[in-house]
Design an enzyme around this catalytic site. Structure first.
Site, short mmCIF file in Angstrom:
data_model
loop_
_atom_site.label_atom_id
_atom_site.label_comp_id
_atom_site.label_asym_id
_atom_site.label_seq_id
_atom_site.Cartn_x
_atom_site.Cartn_y
_atom_site.Cartn_z
N HIS A 38 -34.43 -19.61 20.63
CA HIS A 38 -35.72 -19.16 20.10
C HIS A 38 -36.74 -18.88 21.20
O HIS A 38 -37.50 -17.93 21.14
CB HIS A 38 -36.29 -20.20 19.12
CG HIS A 38 -35.44 -20.35 17.89
ND1 HIS A 38 -35.47 -21.44 17.06
CD2 HIS A 38 -34.50 -19.52 17.36
CE1 HIS A 38 -34.59 -21.29 16.08
NE2 HIS A 38 -33.99 -20.13 16.25
N ASN A 65 -9.11 -28.59 26.93
CA ASN A 65 -9.43 -27.21 26.56
C ASN A 65 -9.13 -26.34 27.77
O ASN A 65 -9.64 -26.61 28.86
CB ASN A 65 -10.92 -27.03 26.26
CG ASN A 65 -11.36 -27.74 24.99
OD1 ASN A 65 -10.55 -28.30 24.28
ND2 ASN A 65 -12.65 -27.69 24.72
N GLU A 99 -8.33 -26.93 22.63
CA GLU A 99 -8.79 -25.53 22.50
C GLU A 99 -7.95 -24.64 23.40
O GLU A 99 -7.66 -24.99 24.54
CB GLU A 99 -10.24 -25.35 22.97
CG GLU A 99 -11.26 -25.78 21.96
CD GLU A 99 -12.68 -25.52 22.45
OE1 GLU A 99 -12.93 -24.51 23.16
OE2 GLU A 99 -13.56 -26.33 22.11
N TYR A 102 -8.24 -22.05 28.91
CA TYR A 102 -8.11 -20.66 28.45
C TYR A 102 -7.52 -19.72 29.49
O TYR A 102 -7.01 -18.66 29.15
CB TYR A 102 -9.49 -20.11 28.08
CG TYR A 102 -10.10 -20.71 26.84
CD1 TYR A 102 -10.71 -21.97 26.85
CD2 TYR A 102 -10.07 -20.02 25.63
CE1 TYR A 102 -11.26 -22.51 25.71
CE2 TYR A 102 -10.63 -20.56 24.48
CZ TYR A 102 -11.22 -21.80 24.52
OH TYR A 102 -11.76 -22.33 23.39
N ARG A 114 -10.37 -29.02 13.44
CA ARG A 114 -11.27 -29.66 14.39
C ARG A 114 -12.64 -29.01 14.26
O ARG A 114 -12.78 -27.80 14.46
CB ARG A 114 -10.72 -29.49 15.82
CG ARG A 114 -11.67 -29.99 16.88
CD ARG A 114 -11.10 -29.84 18.30
NE ARG A 114 -12.04 -30.39 19.27
CZ ARG A 114 -12.65 -29.67 20.21
NH1 ARG A 114 -12.42 -28.39 20.36
NH2 ARG A 114 -13.51 -30.25 21.03
N GLN A 131 -22.02 -23.17 16.52
CA GLN A 131 -21.43 -21.83 16.54
C GLN A 131 -21.21 -21.24 15.14
O GLN A 131 -21.28 -20.04 14.96
CB GLN A 131 -20.12 -21.84 17.32
CG GLN A 131 -20.33 -22.11 18.80
CD GLN A 131 -19.03 -22.14 19.58
OE1 GLN A 131 -18.38 -23.17 19.63
NE2 GLN A 131 -18.63 -21.04 20.16
N ASP A 134 -29.01 -18.96 14.09
CA ASP A 134 -29.78 -19.43 12.93
C ASP A 134 -28.95 -19.32 11.66
O ASP A 134 -29.04 -20.15 10.77
CB ASP A 134 -31.06 -18.60 12.76
CG ASP A 134 -32.09 -18.91 13.83
OD1 ASP A 134 -31.79 -19.73 14.71
OD2 ASP A 134 -33.19 -18.32 13.79
N ASN A 146 -17.33 -32.98 23.95
CA ASN A 146 -16.59 -31.77 24.24
C ASN A 146 -17.01 -31.17 25.58
O ASN A 146 -18.19 -30.85 25.78
CB ASN A 146 -16.85 -30.73 23.14
CG ASN A 146 -16.10 -29.43 23.40
OD1 ASN A 146 -14.87 -29.39 23.33
ND2 ASN A 146 -16.83 -28.37 23.73
N GLU A 147 -16.07 -31.01 26.49
CA GLU A 147 -16.26 -30.30 27.75
C GLU A 147 -17.45 -30.79 28.59
O GLU A 147 -18.43 -30.07 28.78
CB GLU A 147 -16.39 -28.79 27.49
CG GLU A 147 -15.14 -28.18 26.88
CD GLU A 147 -15.07 -26.65 27.04
OE1 GLU A 147 -16.06 -26.07 27.51
OE2 GLU A 147 -14.03 -26.08 26.70
N HIS A 182 -20.76 -31.65 20.46
CA HIS A 182 -20.35 -30.34 20.97
C HIS A 182 -21.61 -29.54 21.33
O HIS A 182 -21.94 -28.54 20.71
CB HIS A 182 -19.50 -29.61 19.92
CG HIS A 182 -18.67 -28.48 20.47
ND1 HIS A 182 -17.31 -28.38 20.28
CD2 HIS A 182 -19.00 -27.39 21.21
CE1 HIS A 182 -16.84 -27.28 20.86
NE2 HIS A 182 -17.86 -26.66 21.44
C1 NOJ Z 1 -15.08 -23.92 24.91
C2 NOJ Z 1 -16.11 -24.38 23.95
O1 NOJ Z 1 -15.84 -25.70 23.55
C3 NOJ Z 1 -16.27 -23.46 22.75
O2 NOJ Z 1 -17.44 -23.83 22.10
C4 NOJ Z 1 -16.27 -22.01 23.18
O3 NOJ Z 1 -16.49 -21.15 22.10
C5 NOJ Z 1 -14.95 -21.71 23.83
N1 NOJ Z 1 -14.79 -22.54 25.02
C6 NOJ Z 1 -14.78 -20.25 24.26
O4 NOJ Z 1 -15.68 -19.97 25.27
#
Ligand code: NOJ
Length: 540
Positions: free
Chosen positions: A63, A333, A405, A335, A101, A43, A76, A190-191, A146
């Site tokens: 791509h 994580n 997160e 949200y 992190r 990211q 990129d 991760n996730e 990740h």
């Molecule tokens: C979880 C992901 O680990 C992260 O890469 C992403 O940007 C966030 N959620 C928000 O969507």
């Protein structure tokens, strides 16, 4: 009225206007509570083919299929942390947090995925980043995986092929050898739900396989075994001397029953077991293995669909034992919240058969009145965080939790008042959960800076720092939320004074921790002083 009486009333009024009565009641975090900020390699790094970096599945997806990204973009270059790592560390310092992190790009280190070719430029990049963090007393927390799988490994089937277990463990061993002398907090993967269901079951994440009902369970099986092997390797060969902690990061939204009906309560439990329990139960429950309800449902559906065996692979008793307990902390994580209700016998929701959704059999929706964000799936519902933490507490016997997160998306540049509200109200819910017994060790805000948001591209942003993607140096500027977060960290207290204070309607658990404030206020202010002496600040 006497002069002194009027003076007293006037002073109280001024105090009230300046601070608000609630100022005195600001809930406090314990002195040893850890604050951090996060990012991930694909990211933010850019430099996708710099100095010998190999291709990952996200390079391939962006791509070859740009139309899968909302704005047809790729990472990129993105925030170009490959060249801006010094500024990144400066930002982490400005926030005054304890932890940064970040994840390591597997193909920057091992260009084709295998240990036969170790890229010295990759090693140098992460050494620089880690050393710079340590120079400023910031703890690096490294995510081993990740989402950016080496493209060559995907050609072998990626996470659906059990050979991945050896290859990802080889890669992790290089990380422990190269960086383990300085990295003291690791998360393996991760996730997993996103990796497996979004990447293999549907086409929302790379490798976008879009093959429902079978590969996601194979993926989950291998992710769990791989996680366990990495942890055993660390515990046997590295932890005794390196003395770090290692865990996994799992994700879910809180699944709230849409109504009080028994059916909807069942839906809530089903959803939490399928999203979270799929990966948490084998590691954190007393008996290990997948949640029984998941085993039963997938076995029964598979049979009914004519499969000679279950689509959910079986662990041997030895494997169950080997996976259970392989995490020093529960990384979560989260949200948002979804409302859930049962699908009916006629599959009115029209889920593909077979599929994860059909196996779970839960229909998800949002409340029209919930606040929106820039992400269609993310509605700030702070009570969901409280409910989720309490569920984890009960289900897994109160494990030590790190919120790895939490954050919100917008497109408002540096005036991100919604993010200020979001962080304050979610942190208030976290404090409520702590007051009610949850062991929450730390909180990592997502994200340090604006970056590439997977298939949403650059159309929604989570950063505490704004990134000007059109500028040559990808200029970073603190948003209002960065200043507010720095104050939260400095004072170990929620900071929602003035117009940023959230509406009471979205604070569903408004209990204020009076005892904790009183008990911690002296400790907390001395801690704040320590933080201040070692870090400078952006706050006003
Ligand atoms: C979880 C992901 O680990 C992260 O890469 C992403 O940007 C966030 N959620 C928000 O969507």
């Amino acid at each position: 009225m006497k002069f002194y009486q009027s003076l007293a009333i006037a002073s109280v009024t001024v105090l009230y206007l300046q601070n608000g009565w609630c100022e005195k009641l600001n809930p406090m975090f314990p002195p040893d509570f850890l604050f951090g900020v996060g990012s991930s390699a694909y990211q933010v790094e850019g430099g996708w083919n710099k100095h010998g970096k190999g291709e990952s599945i996200w390079d391939v997806l962006t791509h070859q299929y740009p139309e899968k990204m909302k704005d047809k973009s790729n990472a990129d270059v993105t925030s170009d942390s490959y060249h801006n790592w010094r500024r990144d560390v400066e930002m982490v310092r400005e926030l005054g947090v304890d932890i940064y992190r970040f994840s390591i790009s597997w193909t920057r280190l091992l260009p084709n995925g295998f240990v036969t070719n170790v890229n010295k430029h990759g090693i140098a990049y992460y050494n620089n980043l880690i050393n710079e963090l340590l120079r400023h007393n910031i703890t690096p927390m490294v995510t081993i995986y990740h989402w950016d799988l080496p493209a060559r490994l995907q050609e072998l089937g990626g996470w659906t092929n059990p050979v991945i277990i050896d290859y990802v463990t080889d890669y992790a061993k290089i990380l422990f050898e190269q960086f383990g002398d300085r990295v003291k907090i690791w998360t393996t993967i991760n996730e997993p739900w996103h990796i497996c269901e979004q990447g293999y079951g549907v086409d929302i994440m790379a490798p976008a396989m879009n093959f429902p009902g079978i590969p996601s369970y194979l993926c989950g099986h291998n992710v769990l075994k791989a996680h366990a092997e990495i942890v055993h390797l660390y515990r046997e060969r590295f932890q005794p001397t390196q003395k770090g902690k290692i865990g996994i990061t799992i994700d879910t939204s809180y699944a709230q029953a849409k109504t009080d009906s028994d059916d909807d309560k069942v839906a809530s439990e089903l959803a939490l077991q399928f999203y979270l329990g799929w990966f948490a139960h084998p590691i954190f429950s007393k008996n290990g293995n997948y949640p029984q309800v998941m085993i039963d449902r997938i076995d029964a559906n598979s049979k009914q669909q004519g499969f000679p065996r279950s689509r959910l692979p079986k662990f041997t008793p030895e494997e169950i034992k080997r996976i259970r307990g392989t995490s020093d902390f529960f990384g979560i994580n989260s949200y948002t919240t979804v409302l859930v209700t049962r699908n009916d016998c006629n599959n009115s929701a029209n889920f593909p058969i077979p599929s994860f959704n059909h196996d779970m059999d839960v229909v998800e929706s949002f409340d029209e009145n919930w606040t929106k964000s820039a992400s269609f799936w993310l509605h700030p519902v702070p009570s969901g965080m409280y409910n989720l933490l309490m569920w984890i507490n009960k289900e897994y016997d109160n494990p030590p939790v790190i919120i790895t997160e939490n954050g919100v998306s917008d497109n408002n540049g540096v005036n991100d008042t919604d993010r200020v509200t979001y962080f304050n109200s979610y942190l208030a819910s976290i404090l409520d959960a702590m007051k009610d017994g949850c062991k929450i060790m730390g909180y990592i805000a997502w994200s340090l800076m604006d970056s590439f948001e997977w298939t949403a591209g650059f159309s929604e942003q989570f950063g505490l720092y704004h990134v000007d993607f059109s500028s040559p140096n990808k200029t970073r500027t603190p948003k209002a939320s960065a200043k507010m977060f720095a104050r939260i960290v400095r004072h170990h207290a929620i900071d929602w004074k003035g117009p940023d204070r959230p509406e009471p309607s979205i604070i569903k658990h408004p209990s204020i921790i009076h005892e904790q404030i009183i008990n911690n206020s002296s400790k907390s202010s001395s801690r704040a002083k320590i933080v201040l002496t070692k870090k400078f600040e952006v706050h006003d």
